[in-house]
Design a protein around this motif. Structure first.
Motif, PDB file in Angstrom:
ATOM      1  N   ASP A 308       0.833  -1.201   0.000  1.00  0.00           N
ATOM      2  CA  ASP A 308       0.000   0.000   0.000  1.00  0.00           C
ATOM      3  C   ASP A 308       0.872   1.257   0.000  1.00  0.00           C
ATOM      4  O   ASP A 308       1.093   1.892   1.030  1.00  0.00           O
ATOM      5  N   THR A 373      -1.474   2.864  -4.438  1.00  0.00           N
ATOM      6  CA  THR A 373      -2.197   2.715  -3.183  1.00  0.00           C
ATOM      7  C   THR A 373      -3.433   1.837  -3.363  1.00  0.00           C
ATOM      8  O   THR A 373      -3.947   1.674  -4.473  1.00  0.00           O
ATOM      9  N   LYS A 374      -3.925   1.313  -2.257  1.00  0.00           N
ATOM     10  CA  LYS A 374      -5.129   0.486  -2.288  1.00  0.00           C
ATOM     11  C   LYS A 374      -6.299   1.238  -2.911  1.00  0.00           C
ATOM     12  O   LYS A 374      -7.047   0.675  -3.726  1.00  0.00           O
ATOM     13  N   VAL A 420      -6.037  -4.957   5.828  1.00  0.00           N
ATOM     14  CA  VAL A 420      -4.767  -4.246   5.692  1.00  0.00           C
ATOM     15  C   VAL A 420      -3.817  -4.696   6.797  1.00  0.00           C
ATOM     16  O   VAL A 420      -4.172  -4.675   7.980  1.00  0.00           O
ATOM     17  N   ASN A 427       0.116   1.461   7.344  1.00  0.00           N
ATOM     18  CA  ASN A 427      -0.307   0.492   6.333  1.00  0.00           C
ATOM     19  C   ASN A 427       0.893  -0.099   5.602  1.00  0.00           C
ATOM     20  O   ASN A 427       1.827   0.623   5.228  1.00  0.00           O
ATOM     21  N   PHE A 430      -2.165  -4.644   1.516  1.00  0.00           N
ATOM     22  CA  PHE A 430      -3.632  -4.774   1.530  1.00  0.00           C
ATOM     23  C   PHE A 430      -4.043  -6.050   0.811  1.00  0.00           C
ATOM     24  O   PHE A 430      -3.322  -6.565  -0.069  1.00  0.00           O
TER      25      PHE A 430
END
Length: 437
Positions: A308, A373-374, A420, A427, A430
């Motif tokens: 992530d 990123t997620k 996550v 983070n 994920f």
């Protein structure tokens, strides 16, 4: 009198002062020095770049604390980038003459790689979450075709085979199609995929599970559309007796190797665009096209697991900041479970240094470490007509039990339908699960 040579009364022209940076041993200071160095390299200011790199070389030894080792990785990468541009001849000489700056990644045996992956939940988290979701999705099917798009050379599969073997209603027949990882991307394996497949077939047989193994040759970052066509061909090969068969697409830390820019895409001659509902425009996002192609296979479930973070910027400084503020995590975590003289630690950090150098020193198709990123992946999946599904309580419990085997800094949190992995609240990785919308 201040005898510290780093705190000069007359700073070098253009050199950031200790007043603006703070303590030279501080992580924020090291990040700022790296940023100033990157800017100097990009503006071809060889003198300033060499001065900053000299300071970094003295305050960030390769055997120091986690922040120093992290910074040393970026030092190597910046020197490699400067050497590639040819603008700093002294830096090129420095890169060639200093053995501490070379990266020696390890080729693992199967046993070594399995043990290596078990050291942390970095991969095990995704394995546990994905396998739990897959087992639920394939209930009631007589066979399952698993397309494994993974960077870990099938290390997830034995646990899944074992779980399928223990099903009360009896095991399903497994058809496994594996996309061979690119040879020079860590972690690397010291045997062929044909040999790996033979080991998996034998392991499955020992658990009274039928397994058929096929491998799709590794593909460059320009060839992901061809990969989809090869997967479609494999489906046809496997489809002679496909009634009651589940199709599982397992994506574990490989999709971020697809170039993310929107650009002109040449669709290979052997691909029919109408099969994949590609846009008629000649300018498309290759990642979006790949996901739509996956969706066109009508999978039973798609599991996407990745790190992530965002390494996609075309701006070097933005990439550097993002990578520095994410990759401190593995360096910090490794201190909790491996001694400094450990061979496994050397392998672990060599792979991290490879990743840093790829993010910083490479451009174009050679820069394959392009994390997103997620939230951005979630949007891409939705745009590809896939719908997120939640992980069950059993899946969450499975992940929690796995995390209990590791250091207390690791944690788990739920974000909407997704899971996550965290380190000290930050983070890390994920896990998401998807079905056709």
């Amino acid at each position: 009198m201040n005898k510290n040579p780093l705190h000069q009364t007359r700073p070098w022209p253009g050199f950031p002062t200790s007043k603006s940076l703070g303590s030279f041993g501080d992580a924020n200071c090291m990040e700022q020095l790296l940023v100033h160095c990157a800017n100097a390299i990009e503006s071809n200011d060889a003198t300033l770049a060499q001065q900053i790199l000299w300071v970094l070389n003295n305050i960030a030894p390769p055997d120091g604390d986690s922040n120093q080792r992290l910074t040393c990785g970026f030092l190597r990468a910046l020197i490699a980038r400067a050497g590639k541009t040819g603008s700093c001849k002294l830096l090129t000489a420095m890169a060639n003459s200093n053995p501490n700056l070379s990266i020696h990644t390890h080729k693992f045996s199967v046993i070594e790689l399995a043990s290596f992956i078990d050291l942390t939940p970095w991969h095990r988290f995704g394995f546990s979450a994905a396998n739990a979701a897959i087992l639920e999705a394939i209930e009631g099917y007589s066979s399952v075709h698993i397309i494994d798009l993974s960077s870990t050379h099938c290390m997830q599969i034995p646990t899944l085979i074992d779980a399928i073997a223990n099903r009360p209603e009896g095991p399903q027949f497994i058809k496994l199609t594996v996309a061979g990882a690119t040879a020079d991307i860590p972690p690397m394996l010291d045997l062929s995929y044909e040999e790996l497949g033979s080991k998996l077939v034998n392991f499955a047989r020992s658990r009274n599970v039928g397994l058929e193994f096929r491998v799709i040759p590794s593909t460059s970052s320009d060839g992901f559309l061809s990969l989809i066509e090869q997967i479609r061909v494999q489906q046809l090969v496997f489809a002679e007796d496909s009634k009651g068969e589940a199709l599982v697409i397992n994506c574990h830390m490989m999709l971020h190797n697809i170039p993310e820019e929107t650009h002109s895409v040449v669709i290979p001659d052997n691909i029919n665009p109408t099969l994949y509902a590609f846009e008629s425009s000649s300018t498309s996002s290759l990642r979006n096209m790949f996901l739509k192609a996956l969706r066109s296979l009508s999978p039973t479930i798609v599991v996407l697991v990745d790190e992530d973070a965002d390494f996609t910027s075309n701006n070097l400084v933005c990439r550097l900041r993002s990578a520095f503020n994410f990759l401190w995590i593995p360096y910090d975590a490794v201190d909790t479970f491996l001694r400094r003289e450990s061979k496994q630690r050397q392998w672990y950090e060599a792979d991290l240094c490879w990743k840093i150098e790829n993010v910083i020193a490479q451009e174009g198709v050679q820069r394959v470490e392009r994390l997103e990123t997620k939230s951005r992946w979630v949007q891409r999946m939705r745009n590809a007509s896939l719908k997120g599904i939640p992980f069950s309580e059993d899946a969450v419990l499975e992940v929690k039990n796995m995390l209990d085997e590791h250091a207390a800094g690791w944690g788990l949190k739920k974000e909407d339908d997704d899971l996550v992995l965290t380190w000290k609240g930050h983070n890390v990785v994920f896990a998401t699960a998807w079905v056709p919308a």
